[in-house]
Design a protein around this motif. Structure first.
Motif, mmCIF file in Angstrom:
data_model
loop_
_atom_site.group_PDB
_atom_site.id
_atom_site.type_symbol
_atom_site.label_atom_id
_atom_site.label_comp_id
_atom_site.label_asym_id
_atom_site.label_seq_id
_atom_site.Cartn_x
_atom_site.Cartn_y
_atom_site.Cartn_z
ATOM 1 N N GLY A 1 0.824 -1.208 0.000
ATOM 2 C CA GLY A 1 0.000 0.000 0.000
ATOM 3 C C GLY A 1 0.856 1.255 0.000
ATOM 4 N N ALA A 2 0.450 2.227 -0.810
ATOM 5 C CA ALA A 2 1.207 3.487 -0.913
ATOM 6 C C ALA A 2 0.284 4.691 -0.808
ATOM 7 N N GLY A 3 -0.772 4.556 0.005
ATOM 8 C CA GLY A 3 -1.560 5.728 0.392
ATOM 9 C C GLY A 3 -0.877 6.373 1.590
ATOM 10 N N VAL A 4 -1.610 7.216 2.306
ATOM 11 C CA VAL A 4 -0.987 7.908 3.444
ATOM 12 C C VAL A 4 -0.530 6.908 4.506
ATOM 13 N N SER A 5 -1.287 5.808 4.701
ATOM 14 C CA SER A 5 -0.889 4.821 5.722
ATOM 15 C C SER A 5 0.381 4.102 5.298
ATOM 16 N N GLY A 6 0.416 3.620 4.057
ATOM 17 C CA GLY A 6 1.577 2.855 3.592
ATOM 18 C C GLY A 6 2.843 3.698 3.549
ATOM 19 N N ALA B 1 2.605 -1.695 -4.188
ATOM 20 C CA ALA B 1 1.250 -1.132 -4.209
ATOM 21 C C ALA B 1 0.660 -1.178 -5.606
ATOM 22 N N ALA B 2 -0.626 -1.507 -5.657
ATOM 23 C CA ALA B 2 -1.327 -1.544 -6.943
ATOM 24 C C ALA B 2 -1.403 -0.143 -7.538
ATOM 25 N N GLU B 3 -1.697 0.828 -6.686
ATOM 26 C CA GLU B 3 -1.778 2.226 -7.143
ATOM 27 C C GLU B 3 -0.829 3.048 -6.291
ATOM 28 N N LEU B 4 -0.155 3.989 -6.933
ATOM 29 C CA LEU B 4 0.808 4.796 -6.181
ATOM 30 C C LEU B 4 0.147 6.088 -5.724
ATOM 31 N N THR C 1 -6.966 6.606 -2.519
ATOM 32 C CA THR C 1 -8.020 7.330 -1.773
ATOM 33 C C THR C 1 -7.413 8.513 -1.021
ATOM 34 N N SER C 2 -6.204 8.326 -0.521
ATOM 35 C CA SER C 2 -5.543 9.383 0.255
ATOM 36 C C SER C 2 -5.447 10.679 -0.547
ATOM 37 N N PHE C 3 -5.241 10.558 -1.848
ATOM 38 C CA PHE C 3 -5.133 11.730 -2.725
ATOM 39 C C PHE C 3 -6.410 12.578 -2.681
ATOM 40 N N ALA D 1 -7.719 17.891 3.268
ATOM 41 C CA ALA D 1 -7.892 17.110 4.471
ATOM 42 C C ALA D 1 -7.623 18.009 5.682
ATOM 43 N N ILE D 2 -8.357 17.740 6.748
ATOM 44 C CA ILE D 2 -8.138 18.461 8.003
ATOM 45 C C ILE D 2 -7.908 17.431 9.104
ATOM 46 N N TRP D 3 -7.036 17.779 10.050
ATOM 47 C CA TRP D 3 -6.816 16.913 11.208
ATOM 48 C C TRP D 3 -8.067 16.943 12.085
ATOM 49 N N ALA E 1 0.208 -5.218 -7.886
ATOM 50 C CA ALA E 1 -0.916 -5.696 -7.078
ATOM 51 C C ALA E 1 -0.582 -7.083 -6.556
ATOM 52 N N VAL E 2 -0.957 -7.375 -5.320
ATOM 53 C CA VAL E 2 -0.776 -8.734 -4.814
ATOM 54 C C VAL E 2 -2.157 -9.342 -4.597
ATOM 55 N N ASP E 3 -2.270 -10.657 -4.903
ATOM 56 C CA ASP E 3 -3.561 -11.329 -4.743
ATOM 57 C C ASP E 3 -3.733 -11.925 -3.358
ATOM 58 N N HIS F 1 -9.083 3.092 8.653
ATOM 59 C CA HIS F 1 -9.066 4.380 9.367
ATOM 60 C C HIS F 1 -10.245 5.283 9.008
ATOM 61 N N GLY F 2 -11.171 4.802 8.187
ATOM 62 C CA GLY F 2 -12.373 5.583 7.874
ATOM 63 C C GLY F 2 -12.044 6.984 7.386
ATOM 64 N N GLY F 3 -12.652 7.991 8.026
ATOM 65 C CA GLY F 3 -12.435 9.383 7.627
ATOM 66 C C GLY F 3 -11.333 10.052 8.426
ATOM 67 N N ALA F 4 -10.442 9.256 9.043
ATOM 68 C CA ALA F 4 -9.394 9.842 9.892
ATOM 69 C C ALA F 4 -8.001 9.281 9.578
ATOM 70 N N GLY F 5 -7.825 8.810 8.352
ATOM 71 C CA GLY F 5 -6.555 8.161 8.002
ATOM 72 C C GLY F 5 -5.366 9.104 8.004
ATOM 73 N N VAL F 6 -5.593 10.359 7.619
ATOM 74 C CA VAL F 6 -4.510 11.349 7.650
ATOM 75 C C VAL F 6 -4.256 11.736 9.108
ATOM 76 N N THR F 7 -5.356 11.961 9.818
ATOM 77 C CA THR F 7 -5.329 12.408 11.217
ATOM 78 C C THR F 7 -4.515 11.485 12.131
ATOM 79 N N ALA F 8 -4.608 10.175 11.885
ATOM 80 C CA ALA F 8 -3.977 9.207 12.793
ATOM 81 C C ALA F 8 -2.688 8.620 12.218
HETATM 82 C C1 LIG Z 1 -13.523 12.892 0.308
HETATM 83 C C2 LIG Z 1 -12.641 12.423 1.430
HETATM 84 C C3 LIG Z 1 -12.293 13.313 2.431
HETATM 85 C C4 LIG Z 1 -11.480 12.897 3.485
HETATM 86 N N1 LIG Z 1 -11.105 13.810 4.434
HETATM 87 C C5 LIG Z 1 -10.264 13.428 5.423
HETATM 88 C C6 LIG Z 1 -9.808 14.386 6.376
HETATM 89 O O1 LIG Z 1 -10.156 15.558 6.321
HETATM 90 N N2 LIG Z 1 -8.967 13.957 7.372
HETATM 91 C C7 LIG Z 1 -8.548 12.651 7.454
HETATM 92 O O2 LIG Z 1 -7.795 12.322 8.365
HETATM 93 N N3 LIG Z 1 -8.968 11.729 6.547
HETATM 94 C C8 LIG Z 1 -9.818 12.078 5.553
HETATM 95 N N4 LIG Z 1 -10.273 11.156 4.654
HETATM 96 C C9 LIG Z 1 -9.973 9.740 4.891
HETATM 97 C C10 LIG Z 1 -8.610 9.340 4.369
HETATM 98 O O3 LIG Z 1 -8.511 9.709 3.027
HETATM 99 C C11 LIG Z 1 -8.426 7.818 4.496
HETATM 100 O O4 LIG Z 1 -8.658 7.398 5.832
HETATM 101 C C12 LIG Z 1 -6.996 7.451 4.129
HETATM 102 O O5 LIG Z 1 -6.677 8.015 2.873
HETATM 103 C C13 LIG Z 1 -6.792 5.953 4.059
HETATM 104 O O6 LIG Z 1 -5.458 5.793 3.636
HETATM 105 P P1 LIG Z 1 -4.832 4.375 3.343
HETATM 106 O O7 LIG Z 1 -3.410 4.609 3.007
HETATM 107 O O8 LIG Z 1 -5.153 3.455 4.480
HETATM 108 O O9 LIG Z 1 -5.647 3.826 2.076
HETATM 109 P P2 LIG Z 1 -5.526 4.225 0.536
HETATM 110 O O10 LIG Z 1 -5.222 5.649 0.350
HETATM 111 O O11 LIG Z 1 -6.767 3.679 -0.104
HETATM 112 O O12 LIG Z 1 -4.277 3.405 0.029
HETATM 113 C C14 LIG Z 1 -4.351 1.985 -0.111
HETATM 114 C C15 LIG Z 1 -3.113 1.512 -0.857
HETATM 115 O O13 LIG Z 1 -3.121 0.085 -0.880
HETATM 116 C C16 LIG Z 1 -2.936 -0.362 -2.220
HETATM 117 N N5 LIG Z 1 -3.535 -1.686 -2.383
HETATM 118 C C17 LIG Z 1 -4.796 -2.063 -2.102
HETATM 119 N N6 LIG Z 1 -4.969 -3.372 -2.389
HETATM 120 C C18 LIG Z 1 -3.788 -3.819 -2.868
HETATM 121 C C19 LIG Z 1 -3.325 -5.070 -3.350
HETATM 122 N N7 LIG Z 1 -4.116 -6.153 -3.387
HETATM 123 N N8 LIG Z 1 -2.034 -5.181 -3.797
HETATM 124 C C20 LIG Z 1 -1.197 -4.101 -3.747
HETATM 125 N N9 LIG Z 1 -1.595 -2.895 -3.313
HETATM 126 C C21 LIG Z 1 -2.874 -2.750 -2.871
HETATM 127 C C22 LIG Z 1 -3.602 0.722 -3.045
HETATM 128 O O14 LIG Z 1 -3.200 0.624 -4.419
HETATM 129 C C23 LIG Z 1 -3.075 1.953 -2.324
HETATM 130 O O15 LIG Z 1 -1.744 2.201 -2.716
HETATM 131 C C24 LIG Z 1 -11.051 11.544 3.563
HETATM 132 C C25 LIG Z 1 -11.389 10.656 2.531
HETATM 133 C C26 LIG Z 1 -12.166 11.096 1.468
HETATM 134 C C27 LIG Z 1 -12.482 10.122 0.371
#
Ligand SMILES: Cc1cc2nc3c(=O)[nH]c(=O)nc-3n(C[C@H](O)[C@H](O)[C@H](O)COP(=O)(O)OP(=O)(O)OC[C@H]3O[C@@H](n4cnc5c(N)ncnc54)[C@H](O)[C@@H]3O)c2cc1C
Length: 319
Positions: free
Chosen positions: A11-16, A34-37, A42-44, A48-50, A155-157, A295-302
């Motif tokens: 994973g390469a969103g904010v958590s990864g 990560a499947a998507e960079l 979703t993080s993109f 976002a606000i804390w 992507a990994v299965d 992390h729902g709507g708090a992934g950046v926050t935490a």
């Molecule tokens: C409109 C909107 C507003 C938001 N506002 C806020 C805010 O104000 N404050 C806040 O804290 N949060 C906010 N959030 C929530 C926050 O965006 C998410 O909690 C956070 O982005 C989750 O991050 P993540 O890295 O866990 O997941 P993601 O960003 O979804 O990243 C997942 C990663 O895993 C990879 N992956 C998935 N499956 C596989 C696989 N099988 N093989 C390889 N790679 C894989 C994906 O390609 C991606 O790289 C908001 C979300 C949205 C949509």
């Protein structure tokens, strides 16, 4: 010089990215797959606000506090990090008390009646970090690259497929974790934002309402993020023009300058809602997995608090 066992972060969103940075900076040999960079995640699409709004999981408060301190350090160079120390108003249409975490924030004070927009009966001013996600994700990626950590688009299965030797696998796959773990408690929750040219707004506004469709606008220097739909059960990532029109219309009722601001972008992400964050070690056959998703709507926050919690678990598995 690396320490302990190698680690593969999936994973390469904010958590990864944040988890990989903390692991690599702690001395681990890390690979990210990560499947998507970053910019396709979703993080993109986050505003976002804390704000630790995932209050059912009490661990969110210490994780979020830790993250807020780190984000505040990053406000020193917003052009590079995308993080600003924001000040603004959160307001509700029905009488309600502010959440306890908010009252502890710098600059907190109840709003006077004449400071509230039409239709709102209570509100609070406070300061909190605002994060411009495209800039921030680029900053995180640059900081990770500086550790020499390889990032592979793949992507990994299955989680077992992610490791090539005896590496520990860290699962940061957001809402897609359900497909890898069978976790049925994850609820995909679509969110859409509109990004406009900032017409001169310096203070954020957030509607305090977790049940309906709260609106918010968040200034990021030259741009303004209009947030955001909350659509449980939906996976589609095409921007819906009706949702964008509603966001512009509703935000313009708070500040009319929004109505004529030039639209720059529409972004959609799928929030990984879960009753609690899944942050724990699991042994699957001979594989050590550390989960960090939901992390729902708090992934950046935490993010930094959760990443450092993963580092502590990995250190225990490596020793
Ligand atoms: C409109 C909107 C507003 C938001 N506002 C806020 C805010 O104000 N404050 C806040 O804290 N949060 C906010 N959030 C929530 C926050 O965006 C998410 O909690 C956070 O982005 C989750 O991050 P993540 O890295 O866990 O997941 P993601 O960003 O979804 O990243 C997942 C990663 O895993 C990879 N992956 C998935 N499956 C596989 C696989 N099988 N093989 C390889 N790679 C894989 C994906 O390609 C991606 O790289 C908001 C979300 C949205 C949509």
């Amino acid at each position: 010089m690396h320490t302990g066992r190698g680690v593969v972060v999936v994973g390469a969103g904010v958590s990864g990215l944040t988890t990989a940075i903390c692991l690599a900076e702690a001395g681990h040999r890390v690979t990210v797959r990560a499947a998507e960079l970053d910019l396709d995640t979703t993080s993109f699409a986050a505003g976002a606000i804390w704000g630790p709004y995932l209050a059912k999981d009490k661990r969110i408060f210490p994780w979020s506090d830790e993250t807020r301190q780190i984000l505040l350090e990053l406000t020193a160079d917003p052009a590079t990090t995308g993080v600003r120390d924001g000040h603004g108003l959160e307001a509700a249409r029905t009488p309600v008390d502010p959440p306890a975490w908010m009252t502890a924030l710098p600059g907190f004070r109840p709003a006077a009646a004449e400071e509230l927009p039409d239709g709102f009966v209570v509100g609070w001013w406070y300061s909190a970090p605002l994060v411009d996600m495209p800039v921030y994700l680029r900053y995180l990626r640059g900081r990770l690259d500086a550790t020499g950590t390889p990032v592979e688009r793949r992507a990994v299965d299955a989680l077992a497929e992610a490791a090539e030797g005896d590496e520990i696998v860290v699962n940061c796959t957001g809402v897609y974790a359900g497909k890898l773990t069978g976790d049925e408690s994850l609820v995909p929750t679509r969110g859409q934002i509109v990004v406009v040219e900032n017409p001169g707004i310096e203070r954020f506004f957030c509607e305090h309402d977790e049940s309906a469709l709260p609106i918010a606008y968040l200034p990021h220097g030259p741009s303004l993020a209009l947030c955001g739909s909350i659509e449980p059960g939906r996976w589609d990532r095409e921007p819906n023009p009706d949702v964008s029109a509603r966001l512009i219309r509703m935000c313009a009722t708070i500040d009319p300058r929004v109505a004529t601001a030039k639209v720059l972008d529409h972004r959609v992400g799928i929030r990984p809602y879960r009753p609690t964050v899944r942050l724990e070690h699991e042994r699957i056959g001979r594989l050590d997995v550390v989960h960090n998703y939901g992390h729902g709507g708090a992934g950046v926050t935490a993010s930094w608090g959760c990443a450092n919690a993963v580092v502590r678990i990995v250190a225990g598995l490596s020793s």
